[in-house]
Design an enzyme around this catalytic site. Structure first.
Site, PDB file in Angstrom:
ATOM      1  N   LEU A   1      74.113  14.860  35.158  1.00  0.00           N
ATOM      2  CA  LEU A   1      74.513  15.818  36.201  1.00  0.00           C
ATOM      3  C   LEU A   1      75.515  15.222  37.189  1.00  0.00           C
ATOM      4  O   LEU A   1      75.263  14.162  37.773  1.00  0.00           O
ATOM      5  CB  LEU A   1      73.264  16.288  36.965  1.00  0.00           C
ATOM      6  CG  LEU A   1      73.495  17.371  38.023  1.00  0.00           C
ATOM      7  CD1 LEU A   1      73.852  18.700  37.379  1.00  0.00           C
ATOM      8  CD2 LEU A   1      72.262  17.518  38.901  1.00  0.00           C
ATOM      9  N   ASP A   2      76.639  15.921  37.370  1.00  0.00           N
ATOM     10  CA  ASP A   2      77.665  15.553  38.354  1.00  0.00           C
ATOM     11  C   ASP A   2      78.267  14.162  38.116  1.00  0.00           C
ATOM     12  O   ASP A   2      78.698  13.478  39.059  1.00  0.00           O
ATOM     13  CB  ASP A   2      77.121  15.670  39.793  1.00  0.00           C
ATOM     14  CG  ASP A   2      76.722  17.094  40.124  1.00  0.00           C
ATOM     15  OD1 ASP A   2      77.309  18.018  39.543  1.00  0.00           O
ATOM     16  OD2 ASP A   2      75.823  17.281  40.961  1.00  0.00           O
TER      17      ASP A   2
ATOM     18  N   SER B   1      84.745  32.448  44.697  1.00  0.00           N
ATOM     19  CA  SER B   1      86.061  32.267  45.332  1.00  0.00           C
ATOM     20  C   SER B   1      86.914  31.258  44.554  1.00  0.00           C
ATOM     21  O   SER B   1      88.140  31.398  44.498  1.00  0.00           O
ATOM     22  CB  SER B   1      85.915  31.851  46.799  1.00  0.00           C
ATOM     23  OG  SER B   1      85.430  30.541  46.917  1.00  0.00           O
TER      24      SER B   1
ATOM     25  N   GLN C   1      90.106  23.618  50.193  1.00  0.00           N
ATOM     26  CA  GLN C   1      90.729  22.586  49.344  1.00  0.00           C
ATOM     27  C   GLN C   1      90.335  22.752  47.878  1.00  0.00           C
ATOM     28  O   GLN C   1      91.129  22.485  46.977  1.00  0.00           O
ATOM     29  CB  GLN C   1      90.328  21.188  49.835  1.00  0.00           C
ATOM     30  CG  GLN C   1      90.834  20.870  51.223  1.00  0.00           C
ATOM     31  CD  GLN C   1      92.339  20.980  51.324  1.00  0.00           C
ATOM     32  OE1 GLN C   1      93.062  20.416  50.522  1.00  0.00           O
ATOM     33  NE2 GLN C   1      92.808  21.739  52.308  1.00  0.00           N
TER      34      GLN C   1
ATOM     35  N   HIS D   1      82.564  20.101  42.122  1.00  0.00           N
ATOM     36  CA  HIS D   1      81.380  19.719  42.884  1.00  0.00           C
ATOM     37  C   HIS D   1      81.800  19.457  44.327  1.00  0.00           C
ATOM     38  O   HIS D   1      82.803  18.778  44.568  1.00  0.00           O
ATOM     39  CB  HIS D   1      80.756  18.458  42.261  1.00  0.00           C
ATOM     40  CG  HIS D   1      79.531  18.016  42.994  1.00  0.00           C
ATOM     41  ND1 HIS D   1      78.311  18.640  42.852  1.00  0.00           N
ATOM     42  CD2 HIS D   1      79.349  17.038  43.919  1.00  0.00           C
ATOM     43  CE1 HIS D   1      77.429  18.058  43.636  1.00  0.00           C
ATOM     44  NE2 HIS D   1      78.028  17.082  44.293  1.00  0.00           N
TER      45      HIS D   1
HETATM   46  C1  GAR Z   1      81.677  25.704  45.706  1.00  0.00           C
HETATM   47  O1  GAR Z   1      81.686  25.022  46.930  1.00  0.00           O
HETATM   48  C2  GAR Z   1      81.403  24.738  44.573  1.00  0.00           C
HETATM   49  O2  GAR Z   1      81.951  23.471  44.771  1.00  0.00           O
HETATM   50  C3  GAR Z   1      79.901  24.686  44.615  1.00  0.00           C
HETATM   51  O3  GAR Z   1      79.487  25.998  44.883  1.00  0.00           O
HETATM   52  C4  GAR Z   1      80.495  26.670  45.633  1.00  0.00           C
HETATM   53  C5  GAR Z   1      80.835  27.948  44.906  1.00  0.00           C
HETATM   54  O4  GAR Z   1      81.692  28.749  45.653  1.00  0.00           O
HETATM   55  N1  GAR Z   1      79.374  24.198  43.384  1.00  0.00           N
HETATM   56  C6  GAR Z   1      78.245  23.517  43.284  1.00  0.00           C
HETATM   57  O5  GAR Z   1      77.544  23.247  44.238  1.00  0.00           O
HETATM   58  C7  GAR Z   1      77.884  23.109  41.879  1.00  0.00           C
HETATM   59  N2  GAR Z   1      76.769  22.224  41.877  1.00  0.00           N
HETATM   60  P1  GAR Z   1      82.462  29.958  44.980  1.00  0.00           P
HETATM   61  O6  GAR Z   1      81.418  30.786  44.234  1.00  0.00           O
HETATM   62  O7  GAR Z   1      83.002  30.726  46.164  1.00  0.00           O
HETATM   63  O8  GAR Z   1      83.504  29.410  44.073  1.00  0.00           O
END
Ligand code: GAR
Length: 194
Positions: free
Chosen positions: A148-149, A13, A177, A113
């Site tokens: 990481l992060d 998304s 957001q 993140h």
């Molecule tokens: C998002 O919330 C992103 O911040 C998180 O995964 C989701 C992906 O959603 N990322 C992490 O946790 C990275 N460590 P999406 O596939 O719908 O964009």
């Protein structure tokens, strides 16, 4: 034209939000940039369908087909480099990348993140924020470094944590957001780097 390559593992998304903003914001004319390719480590990643519908090149580099992280990252880099990207954007890409990969794309590699870094790096960020009694959660767009992060923060969004919130409810509030701050961070960075 500056190429952006987006890496996903799932629903994508954030990737879709970036693609839509690139279209709506006419990034080609305004920033000389376009989303050139979407690459996933999972063939079943839902976001690949959206990308294909938008006429964006897609590729799958399945991490399970490689004997080591280094071998996977080398194949991933080869796929990415075919598009000569100005930016490589991690959007829900759930693989830890080797230092060699990160260094290859130094200052061109972004991540989002789902926490207010430096709080809650790693996984299960929303549950951990709820369990810690935080009043606010959020998301962070940052440049990726070998740790990481960690890495220079470009944008953050803050959302309230409400009484009785579940991790899923908080994740959904944060995700809306994320869709605003990630395209904004990319546009700002492209603008700043001319
Ligand atoms: C998002 O919330 C992103 O911040 C998180 O995964 C989701 C992906 O959603 N990322 C992490 O946790 C990275 N460590 P999406 O596939 O719908 O964009």
């Amino acid at each position: 034209m500056k190429n952006i390559v987006i890496l996903i593992s799932g629903g994508g998304s954030n990737m879709a939000a970036i693609v839509r903003e690139a279209q709506r914001g006419h990034w080609g004319e305004r920033l000389g940039a376009r989303v050139a390719a979407v690459v996933s480590n999972r063939a079943g990643a839902g976001g690949l369908v959206f990308a294909r519908e938008q006429g964006i090149a897609t590729a799958v580099v399945d991490h399970k087909a490689f004997p080591s992280r280094e071998a996977f990252d080398a194949a991933l880099a080869e796929t990415i480099d075919a598009h000569a990207p100005a930016l490589v954007v991690l959007a829900g890409f759930m693989r830890i990348l080797t230092p060699g990969f990160v260094e290859r794309y130094q200052r061109r590699l972004l991540n989002i993140h789902p926490s207010l870094l430096p709080a809650f790096p790693g996984l299960h960020t929303h549950q951990r924020a709820i369990d810690a009694g935080c009043r606010f959660g959020g998301a962070t767009v940052h440049q990726v470094t070998t740790e990481l992060d960690v890495g220079p923060i470009l944008e953050q969004a803050v959302v309230p944590i409400l009484p009785g919130d579940t991790a899923d409810a908080l994740a959904a509030r944060v995700l809306t957001q994320e869709h605003l701050i990630y395209p904004r961070a990319i546009a700002r960075l492209l603008h700043a780097t001319g």
